[in-house]
Design a protein around this motif. Sequence first.
Motif, PDB file in Angstrom:
ATOM      1  N   ILE A 102       0.818  -1.204   0.000  1.00  0.00           N
ATOM      2  CA  ILE A 102       0.000   0.000   0.000  1.00  0.00           C
ATOM      3  C   ILE A 102       0.857   1.262   0.000  1.00  0.00           C
ATOM      4  N   HIS A 103       2.015   1.220   0.673  1.00  0.00           N
ATOM      5  CA  HIS A 103       2.854   2.413   0.743  1.00  0.00           C
ATOM      6  C   HIS A 103       4.309   2.082   0.426  1.00  0.00           C
ATOM      7  N   SER A 104       5.093   3.111   0.170  1.00  0.00           N
ATOM      8  CA  SER A 104       6.466   2.936  -0.311  1.00  0.00           C
ATOM      9  C   SER A 104       7.387   2.280   0.715  1.00  0.00           C
ATOM     10  N   GLN A 105       7.165   2.501   2.020  1.00  0.00           N
ATOM     11  CA  GLN A 105       8.026   1.855   3.021  1.00  0.00           C
ATOM     12  C   GLN A 105       7.882   0.333   2.950  1.00  0.00           C
ATOM     13  N   CYS A 106       6.665  -0.141   2.760  1.00  0.00           N
ATOM     14  CA  CYS A 106       6.436  -1.587   2.650  1.00  0.00           C
ATOM     15  C   CYS A 106       7.078  -2.121   1.372  1.00  0.00           C
ATOM     16  N   ARG A 107       6.915  -1.400   0.257  1.00  0.00           N
ATOM     17  CA  ARG A 107       7.533  -1.815  -1.002  1.00  0.00           C
ATOM     18  C   ARG A 107       9.053  -1.885  -0.859  1.00  0.00           C
ATOM     19  N   ASP A 108       9.648  -0.888  -0.210  1.00  0.00           N
ATOM     20  CA  ASP A 108      11.106  -0.870  -0.018  1.00  0.00           C
ATOM     21  C   ASP A 108      11.563  -2.049   0.837  1.00  0.00           C
ATOM     22  N   MET A 109      10.818  -2.345   1.915  1.00  0.00           N
ATOM     23  CA  MET A 109      11.169  -3.465   2.790  1.00  0.00           C
ATOM     24  C   MET A 109      11.152  -4.784   2.000  1.00  0.00           C
ATOM     25  N   ILE A 110      10.088  -4.985   1.232  1.00  0.00           N
ATOM     26  CA  ILE A 110       9.958  -6.226   0.449  1.00  0.00           C
ATOM     27  C   ILE A 110      11.054  -6.298  -0.608  1.00  0.00           C
ATOM     28  N   GLN A 111      11.269  -5.218  -1.331  1.00  0.00           N
ATOM     29  CA  GLN A 111      12.260  -5.208  -2.406  1.00  0.00           C
ATOM     30  C   GLN A 111      13.662  -5.456  -1.868  1.00  0.00           C
ATOM     31  N   LYS A 112      14.039  -4.824  -0.761  1.00  0.00           N
ATOM     32  CA  LYS A 112      15.374  -5.035  -0.183  1.00  0.00           C
ATOM     33  C   LYS A 112      15.573  -6.489   0.229  1.00  0.00           C
ATOM     34  N   ALA A 113      14.567  -7.078   0.875  1.00  0.00           N
ATOM     35  CA  ALA A 113      14.678  -8.476   1.302  1.00  0.00           C
ATOM     36  C   ALA A 113      14.807  -9.410   0.104  1.00  0.00           C
ATOM     37  N   ILE A 114      14.039  -9.153  -0.943  1.00  0.00           N
ATOM     38  CA  ILE A 114      14.075 -10.023  -2.124  1.00  0.00           C
ATOM     39  C   ILE A 114      15.398  -9.879  -2.867  1.00  0.00           C
ATOM     40  N   LEU A 115      15.857  -8.653  -3.070  1.00  0.00           N
ATOM     41  CA  LEU A 115      17.118  -8.462  -3.799  1.00  0.00           C
ATOM     42  C   LEU A 115      18.302  -9.024  -3.018  1.00  0.00           C
ATOM     43  N   LYS A 116      18.264  -8.952  -1.693  1.00  0.00           N
ATOM     44  CA  LYS A 116      19.320  -9.561  -0.869  1.00  0.00           C
ATOM     45  C   LYS A 116      19.284 -11.083  -1.029  1.00  0.00           C
ATOM     46  N   ALA A 117      18.089 -11.670  -0.955  1.00  0.00           N
ATOM     47  CA  ALA A 117      17.947 -13.121  -1.128  1.00  0.00           C
ATOM     48  C   ALA A 117      18.359 -13.542  -2.535  1.00  0.00           C
ATOM     49  N   TYR A 118      18.081 -12.701  -3.528  1.00  0.00           N
ATOM     50  CA  TYR A 118      18.471 -12.996  -4.909  1.00  0.00           C
ATOM     51  C   TYR A 118      19.995 -13.097  -5.019  1.00  0.00           C
ATOM     52  N   GLN A 119      20.715 -12.137  -4.441  1.00  0.00           N
ATOM     53  CA  GLN A 119      22.182 -12.169  -4.480  1.00  0.00           C
ATOM     54  C   GLN A 119      22.720 -13.405  -3.760  1.00  0.00           C
ATOM     55  N   GLU A 120      22.112 -13.764  -2.618  1.00  0.00           N
ATOM     56  CA  GLU A 120      22.531 -14.964  -1.880  1.00  0.00           C
ATOM     57  C   GLU A 120      22.270 -16.225  -2.697  1.00  0.00           C
TER      58      GLU A 120
END
Length: 186
Positions: A102-120
């Motif tokens: 719904i808001h950008s803070q939630c999108r940022d949290m999800i995106q950071k977690a996914i991109l970190k997991a992607y690199q791992e």
Amino acid sequence: MVITEVRIKLMDANHERLLGFCSVTFDEMFVIRDLKIIEGTKGSFVAMPSRKLTDRCPECGCKNHLRARFCNHCGLALDEDRALRPLDGGRAKLHADIAHPIHSQCRDMIQKAILKAYQEERQRATQPGYVCRYDEVDAGDFDDYLVDMTPYRAHGPHVHAGGHPAALAPPVPDRHEFGAGILDRT
């Protein structure tokens, strides 16, 4: 809300911009699947799961994707410019998110977690014996959620106005060979 698990499925290099798919689990209770990791012009980003938008044929009322040139049911030629375009002249909207923050803070949290997991996951993929865990999401869990459906009343088949097209087809002769009669025209 805490992200408790991220599973990544890496794509082959021949998928140009699509880097992978992922699923995200929140609070060990809620999963969102089919998020896409895409390489954009300003770096990688996460696209939420979406569905193609549809509209109805003016002739028969059947649903068709907005990019469809002909009706899936009656074959009528459809207007190719029927997708709504923004007033600023941008691209037509052809997809709608199924789930999204719904808001950008939630999108940022999800995106950071996914991109970190992607690199791992990319690092793990270089190790000998690597096995992707993405497809294990439901492994063995299905039996824990079986529900007795006997109290629910099953409804009859859906009937289309004028009968279903399959019901109007001539009966197939009773033959016991696989594929027999498939090319017969009567």
